[in-house]
Scaffold this motif. Structure first.
Motif, PDB file in Angstrom:
ATOM      1  N   CYS A 273       0.830  -1.214   0.000  1.00 18.70           N
ATOM      2  CA  CYS A 273       0.000   0.000   0.000  1.00 18.70           C
ATOM      3  C   CYS A 273       0.860   1.259   0.000  1.00 18.70           C
ATOM      4  CB  CYS A 273      -0.931   0.007   1.197  1.00 18.70           C
ATOM      5  SG  CYS A 273      -2.247  -1.200   1.086  1.00 18.70           S
ATOM      6  N   MET A 274       1.979   1.196   0.705  1.00 16.03           N
ATOM      7  CA  MET A 274       2.858   2.366   0.796  1.00 16.03           C
ATOM      8  C   MET A 274       3.559   2.664  -0.527  1.00 16.03           C
ATOM      9  SD  MET A 274       4.399   1.735   4.625  1.00 16.03           S
ATOM     10  CE  MET A 274       5.853   2.664   4.284  1.00 16.03           C
ATOM     11  N   VAL A 275       3.822   1.646  -1.347  1.00 21.00           N
ATOM     12  CA  VAL A 275       4.558   1.887  -2.586  1.00 21.00           C
ATOM     13  C   VAL A 275       3.641   2.175  -3.773  1.00 21.00           C
ATOM     14  CG1 VAL A 275       6.574   0.555  -1.882  1.00 21.00           C
ATOM     15  CG2 VAL A 275       4.742  -0.567  -3.156  1.00 21.00           C
ATOM     16  N   ARG A 276       2.361   2.343  -3.521  1.00 10.17           N
ATOM     17  CA  ARG A 276       1.432   2.658  -4.606  1.00 10.17           C
ATOM     18  C   ARG A 276       1.678   4.047  -5.193  1.00 10.17           C
ATOM     19  NH1 ARG A 276      -1.729  -1.435  -5.607  1.00 10.17           N
ATOM     20  NH2 ARG A 276      -2.404  -2.776  -3.913  1.00 10.17           N
ATOM     21  N   PHE A 277       2.498   4.834  -4.547  1.00 15.26           N
ATOM     22  CA  PHE A 277       2.854   6.146  -5.080  1.00 15.26           C
ATOM     23  C   PHE A 277       3.569   6.028  -6.425  1.00 15.26           C
ATOM     24  CE2 PHE A 277       6.785   4.729  -3.272  1.00 15.26           C
ATOM     25  CZ  PHE A 277       7.751   5.267  -4.102  1.00 15.26           C
ATOM     26  N   ALA A 278       4.155   4.869  -6.679  1.00 18.51           N
ATOM     27  CA  ALA A 278       5.012   4.703  -7.852  1.00 18.51           C
ATOM     28  C   ALA A 278       4.252   4.950  -9.154  1.00 18.51           C
ATOM     29  CB  ALA A 278       5.628   3.304  -7.850  1.00 18.51           C
ATOM     30  N   VAL A 279       3.025   4.506  -9.237  1.00 18.13           N
ATOM     31  CA  VAL A 279       2.232   4.705 -10.453  1.00 18.13           C
ATOM     32  C   VAL A 279       2.024   6.194 -10.689  1.00 18.13           C
ATOM     33  CG1 VAL A 279       0.013   4.246 -11.555  1.00 18.13           C
ATOM     34  CG2 VAL A 279       1.121   2.464 -10.202  1.00 18.13           C
ATOM     35  N   LEU A 280       1.691   6.918  -9.631  1.00 17.03           N
ATOM     36  CA  LEU A 280       1.481   8.359  -9.758  1.00 17.03           C
ATOM     37  C   LEU A 280       2.763   9.078 -10.157  1.00 17.03           C
ATOM     38  CD1 LEU A 280      -0.770   8.873  -6.627  1.00 17.03           C
ATOM     39  CD2 LEU A 280      -1.478   8.685  -9.009  1.00 17.03           C
ATOM     40  N   ILE A 281       3.895   8.597  -9.664  1.00 15.55           N
ATOM     41  CA  ILE A 281       5.180   9.204 -10.029  1.00 15.55           C
ATOM     42  C   ILE A 281       5.384   9.136 -11.538  1.00 15.55           C
ATOM     43  CG2 ILE A 281       7.696   8.897  -9.858  1.00 15.55           C
ATOM     44  CD1 ILE A 281       6.524  10.203  -7.402  1.00 15.55           C
ATOM     45  N   PHE A 282       5.091   7.972 -12.129  1.00 16.64           N
ATOM     46  CA  PHE A 282       5.283   7.839 -13.570  1.00 16.64           C
ATOM     47  C   PHE A 282       4.348   8.767 -14.346  1.00 16.64           C
ATOM     48  CE2 PHE A 282       7.300   3.761 -12.417  1.00 16.64           C
ATOM     49  CZ  PHE A 282       8.502   3.979 -13.060  1.00 16.64           C
ATOM     50  N   PHE A 283       3.114   8.940 -13.878  1.00 17.46           N
ATOM     51  CA  PHE A 283       2.207   9.878 -14.534  1.00 17.46           C
ATOM     52  C   PHE A 283       2.727  11.311 -14.419  1.00 17.46           C
ATOM     53  CE2 PHE A 283      -1.178   6.594 -14.110  1.00 17.46           C
ATOM     54  CZ  PHE A 283      -1.503   6.529 -15.462  1.00 17.46           C
ATOM     55  N   MET A 284       3.216  11.678 -13.247  1.00 16.66           N
ATOM     56  CA  MET A 284       3.716  13.041 -13.059  1.00 16.66           C
ATOM     57  C   MET A 284       4.961  13.312 -13.888  1.00 16.66           C
ATOM     58  SD  MET A 284       2.961  13.980  -9.089  1.00 16.66           S
ATOM     59  CE  MET A 284       3.737  12.560  -8.356  1.00 16.66           C
ATOM     60  N   VAL A 285       5.853  12.350 -13.965  1.00 21.55           N
ATOM     61  CA  VAL A 285       7.073  12.540 -14.762  1.00 21.55           C
ATOM     62  C   VAL A 285       6.714  12.667 -16.244  1.00 21.55           C
ATOM     63  CG1 VAL A 285       9.210  11.419 -15.513  1.00 21.55           C
ATOM     64  CG2 VAL A 285       8.621  11.472 -13.096  1.00 21.55           C
ATOM     65  N   SER A 286       5.767  11.865 -16.701  1.00 20.84           N
ATOM     66  CA  SER A 286       5.332  11.974 -18.099  1.00 20.84           C
ATOM     67  C   SER A 286       4.740  13.349 -18.372  1.00 20.84           C
ATOM     68  CB  SER A 286       4.289  10.903 -18.415  1.00 20.84           C
ATOM     69  OG  SER A 286       4.848   9.633 -18.313  1.00 20.84           O
ATOM     70  N   GLY A 287       3.942  13.835 -17.430  1.00 18.14           N
ATOM     71  CA  GLY A 287       3.372  15.173 -17.576  1.00 18.14           C
ATOM     72  C   GLY A 287       4.438  16.250 -17.573  1.00 18.14           C
ATOM     73  N   TYR A 288       5.460  16.071 -16.754  1.00 19.23           N
ATOM     74  CA  TYR A 288       6.560  17.041 -16.697  1.00 19.23           C
ATOM     75  C   TYR A 288       7.259  17.145 -18.055  1.00 19.23           C
ATOM     76  CZ  TYR A 288      11.134  18.995 -15.582  1.00 19.23           C
ATOM     77  OH  TYR A 288      12.260  19.744 -15.580  1.00 19.23           O
ATOM     78  N   TYR A 289       7.531  16.004 -18.669  1.00 19.13           N
ATOM     79  CA  TYR A 289       8.232  16.030 -19.949  1.00 19.13           C
ATOM     80  C   TYR A 289       7.341  16.478 -21.101  1.00 19.13           C
ATOM     81  CZ  TYR A 289      12.420  13.975 -18.013  1.00 19.13           C
ATOM     82  OH  TYR A 289      13.557  13.764 -17.294  1.00 19.13           O
ATOM     83  N   CYS A 290       6.038  16.358 -20.941  1.00 19.26           N
ATOM     84  CA  CYS A 290       5.115  16.781 -21.992  1.00 19.26           C
ATOM     85  C   CYS A 290       4.778  18.273 -21.872  1.00 19.26           C
ATOM     86  CB  CYS A 290       3.843  15.941 -21.919  1.00 19.26           C
ATOM     87  SG  CYS A 290       2.773  16.123 -23.341  1.00 19.26           S
ATOM     88  N   PHE A 291       4.978  18.840 -20.687  1.00 19.63           N
ATOM     89  CA  PHE A 291       4.582  20.218 -20.421  1.00 19.63           C
ATOM     90  C   PHE A 291       5.469  21.220 -21.147  1.00 19.63           C
ATOM     91  CE2 PHE A 291       4.957  24.142 -17.937  1.00 19.63           C
ATOM     92  CZ  PHE A 291       3.638  24.544 -17.960  1.00 19.63           C
ATOM     93  N   ASN A 292       4.832  22.252 -21.646  1.00 22.84           N
ATOM     94  CA  ASN A 292       5.531  23.388 -22.234  1.00 22.84           C
ATOM     95  C   ASN A 292       4.575  24.564 -22.187  1.00 22.84           C
ATOM     96  OD1 ASN A 292       6.810  25.273 -24.050  1.00 22.84           O
ATOM     97  ND2 ASN A 292       8.033  23.540 -24.754  1.00 22.84           N
TER      98      ASN A 292
END
Length: 107
Positions: free
Chosen positions: A43-62
């Motif tokens: 349960c504690m490591v479920r953050f990992a999925v959200l991390i990948f979404f946020m990193v993808s958004g970071y690289y897509c952002f402009n």
């Protein structure tokens, strides 16, 4: 290279480090242990999925909407390919490999 626009890629080592930790979290989520501590850690490591979404958004952002509109179809096509390939692999695994492992080769 006349007339070609060449973009230099910058490596964000901090994000790579965070993605590496998130990879271990994803791996842990996909292992199954039957104990209370394992369930709590999973349960504690479920953050990992959200991390990948946020990193993808970071690289897509402009800030420039034209650049985002230009990048978005390519990103969507890439994600669609990954989803199709992973679904095919998962279907193959579920249909052929997993029954052999779980059932011991018996039909």
């Amino acid at each position: 290279m006349s007339g070609l626009y060449v973009m230099k890629k910058n490596t964000n080592y901090c994000l790579n480090f965070v993605k590496g930790i998130a990879c271990f979290g994803i791996l842990y989520m996909h292992t199954s242990y039957n104990c209370l501590v394992s369930s709590i850690v999973a349960c504690m490591v479920r953050f990992a999925v959200l991390i990948f979404f946020m990193v993808s958004g970071y690289y897509c952002f402009n800030r420039d909407r034209d650049i985002v509109a230009q990048r978005l179809p390519k990103k969507m096509k890439h994600i669609t390919k990954l989803c199709i390939i992973s679904t095919i692999i998962y279907m193959f695994w579920g249909a052929f490999v997993s029954p052999l492992i779980v059932g011991g080769g018996r039909a």
